[in-house]
Write an enzyme that holds these catalytic residues in place. Sequence first.
Site, short mmCIF file in Angstrom:
data_model
loop_
_atom_site.label_atom_id
_atom_site.label_comp_id
_atom_site.label_asym_id
_atom_site.label_seq_id
_atom_site.Cartn_x
_atom_site.Cartn_y
_atom_site.Cartn_z
N HIS A 109 -40.80 -13.03 19.32
CA HIS A 109 -39.89 -12.34 18.39
C HIS A 109 -39.36 -11.18 19.07
CE1 HIS A 109 -41.40 -13.86 14.44
NE2 HIS A 109 -40.69 -14.76 14.99
N ASP A 136 -38.35 -8.16 18.77
CA ASP A 136 -38.65 -6.88 18.76
C ASP A 136 -39.81 -6.57 19.66
OD1 ASP A 136 -39.98 -8.36 16.72
OD2 ASP A 136 -40.49 -6.74 15.48
N HIS A 137 -40.40 -7.80 20.25
CA HIS A 137 -41.68 -7.83 21.11
C HIS A 137 -41.23 -8.06 22.60
CE1 HIS A 137 -44.76 -6.94 17.84
NE2 HIS A 137 -43.77 -7.42 17.14
#
Length: 306
Positions: A63, A65-66
């Site tokens: 994802h 945000d990682h």
Amino acid sequence: MVNITMIGTGGNVPSHKRFCSSMFINYKGKKILIDCGEGTQVSMKTLGCGFKDIDLILITHLHGDHINGLLGLLSTMGNAEKRNILTIVGPVGIKKAISAMMVLWEGLPYRLRIIENPGGPFSIDEEIFNEIEISTIALKHSTECLGYSLYFKRNRSFDVNKALENSVPKYLWKNLQSGKTFYIDDIKYDPEMVLGSSRKGIKVSFITDTRPISSIPDFIRESDLFVCEAMYGDEADISKAVKNKHMLFREAATLAKNGNVKKLLLTHFSPSIEKPEDFIDNAKNIFANTTVAYDGIRISIPYPED
């Protein structure tokens, strides 16, 4: 001693207070990054964490945000004259993701080694990682997601009496304790001639983007530091947590208690939470030694007493 710096503590999107998920570990000069969300390299530069010497990057899942900060970071590391190999570990799909990123690179001046792991034991065949045991666990999220546990091993104690009884020259003591063997005047001097009992190392566990599952407590058991997502603080948000496969403060604390860890550090907060500390009691009522992380918080973990 293991030194931890939280580079980014936000979930979903960066905000004016929090960059996205990333944690930096420095251990005897070895540098490890867990996750690389948007804003990672900006935060690392602000906090004085060196780009060039990162040896290992562990990605929990794909994802944005990682992982959205990875493309820029790898480029910056090359500009900082990194030339030695960089190992990247991630879930199934990480090779394809890195390959897609490479379309935008003219070529990195260092080699990448990419390891896909479905969740389970694995090893990194490189000498610098001999002192670190890394384990993974498959988590319950909306995509393939890994939790990480790192065990920083400690050399066995030095037994002076044993060294003297074996007539080991003092100038060899330090090298023998570090595992080296010598042959001098047809006499073999090996580590067993000076080493005493084994000593407990340091365990750090990192769990994010998952519902609490039954396998987590054993995976994190006896961790000196347990870093865990706490996406939602308010108990009224349980339906969101279930739907989006995240955790409440209370659920993270329950895992810490069941895993008998020493310290819990909460991270990966929803953008809707302005002040995560407002919900700290929801965790502390279950696990007292809980701290709310923020971008830049540093934690040093010493070896346990002999």
